[in-house]
Design an enzyme around this catalytic site. Structure first.
Site, PDB file in Angstrom:
ATOM      1  N   ASP A 145       9.821-157.043  63.547  1.00  0.00           N
ATOM      2  CA  ASP A 145      10.190-156.803  61.861  1.00  0.00           C
ATOM      3  C   ASP A 145      11.231-155.909  61.828  1.00  0.00           C
ATOM      4  OD1 ASP A 145       9.592-156.737  58.925  1.00  0.00           O
ATOM      5  OD2 ASP A 145       8.665-154.816  59.523  1.00  0.00           O
ATOM      6  N   ASP A 178      12.608-153.656  58.630  1.00  0.00           N
ATOM      7  CA  ASP A 178      12.314-152.636  57.823  1.00  0.00           C
ATOM      8  C   ASP A 178      11.013-151.855  58.063  1.00  0.00           C
ATOM      9  OD1 ASP A 178      14.595-153.589  56.677  1.00  0.00           O
ATOM     10  OD2 ASP A 178      14.011-154.366  55.103  1.00  0.00           O
TER      11      ASP A 178
HETATM   12 MG   LIG Z   1       8.425-154.145  57.493  1.00  0.00          MG
END
Ligand SMILES: [Mg+2]
Ligand SMILES: [Zn+2]
Length: 192
Positions: free
Chosen positions: A8, A10
């Site tokens: 992932d 962010d």
């Molecule tokens: Mg995230």
């Protein structure tokens, strides 16, 4: 076929900053480049998979997403690492930009981005991992036949308190550095 670490973006590689829409708000966690390089060296493809609903909501422009990913790729390369692919979902069921306002197969926890990357890069999903700060990251991994690790950075410490039924992580660890170490530890001798 190689295994992959689907990371992932962010809250996992870089700090969670709401809808990231400016490069001066893009802040790497200090360990991210080292963790990615360690995964590279262990034979994992490293693939970024990120929900970018801000595009469908008219908050983030697609050209900015491309710019941010070029910036991340360059930073990782400068540190001796490599990101093999970037995949983002621009959709949202209740957005404001018509072209991206819909349900889709790519928004995590759906596995579309992982499956697309597996087809593009010849990845073995059954030996792959997801790493993310949201349960939907773990869920996307499970839906694709991979294993999911939740990290406590970003929104992860809050997420950890409210595990959704049926979403079972392989591990919950402090951050991406710990996740990379966990993956290497648990795949020693079995990797390509
Ligand atoms: Mg995230
Ligand atoms: Zn999508």
């Amino acid at each position: 076929m190689r295994p992959a670490a689907f990371l992932d973006r962010d809250g996992t590689i870089i700090e969670e900053s709401g809808y990231l829409d400016r490069l001066d708000r893009l802040v790497f966690f200090p360990y991210s480049v080292d963790a990615i390089r360690a995964l590279n060296r262990a034979g994992f493809a490293v693939v970024v998979v990120t929900n970018q609903a801000g595009i469908a909501r008219g908050i983030v422009r697609e050209v900015f997403v491309a710019e941010a990913h070029a910036h991340i790729a360059a930073r990782v390369e400068a540190g001796g690492g490599r990101i093999d692919g970037f995949y983002y979902c621009p959709h949202y069921p209740t957005g404001t930009v018509a072209e991206f306002t819909r349900t889709c197969d790519c928004r995590k926890p759906r596995p579309g981005m992982l499956r697309q990357a597996a087809a593009d890069l010849q990845l073995d999903l059954s030996r792959s991992f997801t790493v993310g700060d949201r349960w939907h990251d773990v869920g996307a991994g499970a839906a694709a036949g991979a294993r999911g690790i939740l990290v406590r950075t970003g929104l992860g410490a809050e997420e950890e308190k409210t595990p959704p039924p049926g979403v079972i992580p392989a591990a919950i660890v402090d951050d991406l550095a710990a996740a990379a170490a966990w993956i290497l530890e648990h795949t020693r001798g079995t990797r390509a």
